[in-house]
Design an enzyme around this catalytic site. Sequence first.
Site, PDB file in Angstrom:
ATOM      1  N   LEU A  14      37.764   2.537  54.094  1.00  0.00           N
ATOM      2  CA  LEU A  14      38.951   1.906  53.516  1.00  0.00           C
ATOM      3  C   LEU A  14      39.656   2.944  52.652  1.00  0.00           C
ATOM      4  CD1 LEU A  14      40.550  -0.647  53.539  1.00  0.00           C
ATOM      5  CD2 LEU A  14      39.146  -1.552  51.716  1.00  0.00           C
ATOM      6  N   HIS A  15      40.146   3.995  53.318  1.00  0.00           N
ATOM      7  CA  HIS A  15      40.828   5.108  52.666  1.00  0.00           C
ATOM      8  C   HIS A  15      42.092   5.434  53.447  1.00  0.00           C
ATOM      9  CE1 HIS A  15      37.447   5.908  50.006  1.00  0.00           C
ATOM     10  NE2 HIS A  15      36.679   5.664  51.048  1.00  0.00           N
ATOM     11  N   ALA A  16      42.942   6.221  52.864  1.00  0.00           N
ATOM     12  CA  ALA A  16      44.156   6.736  53.504  1.00  0.00           C
ATOM     13  C   ALA A  16      44.989   5.627  54.135  1.00  0.00           C
ATOM     14  CB  ALA A  16      43.793   7.822  54.503  1.00  0.00           C
TER      15      ALA A  16
END
Length: 85
Positions: A14-16
């Site tokens: 759950l990044h970028a």
Amino acid sequence: MPERKVIVESPVGLHARPAATFVQTAAKAPIDVTVAKPGGAPVSAKSILSILALDVKNGEAIVIHAEGDGADQLLDELAAIVTHP
């Protein structure tokens, strides 16, 4: 309070981009939305910094809570973002 427990399937967790899409979707809703790792403290799903600080990796579970009209539909949309990379 409706909730969904989902496994993050995005290769980057759950990044970028997945985090940005997640936050943008949550922010459009006029209801309270939180996300947490199981057993962890919930943070606002409308804050990119809070989401990134959770440091959710591929294969980890998150619990998404929402309260208000349209909560179930919003939870389904948010769950789809993290489960369909």
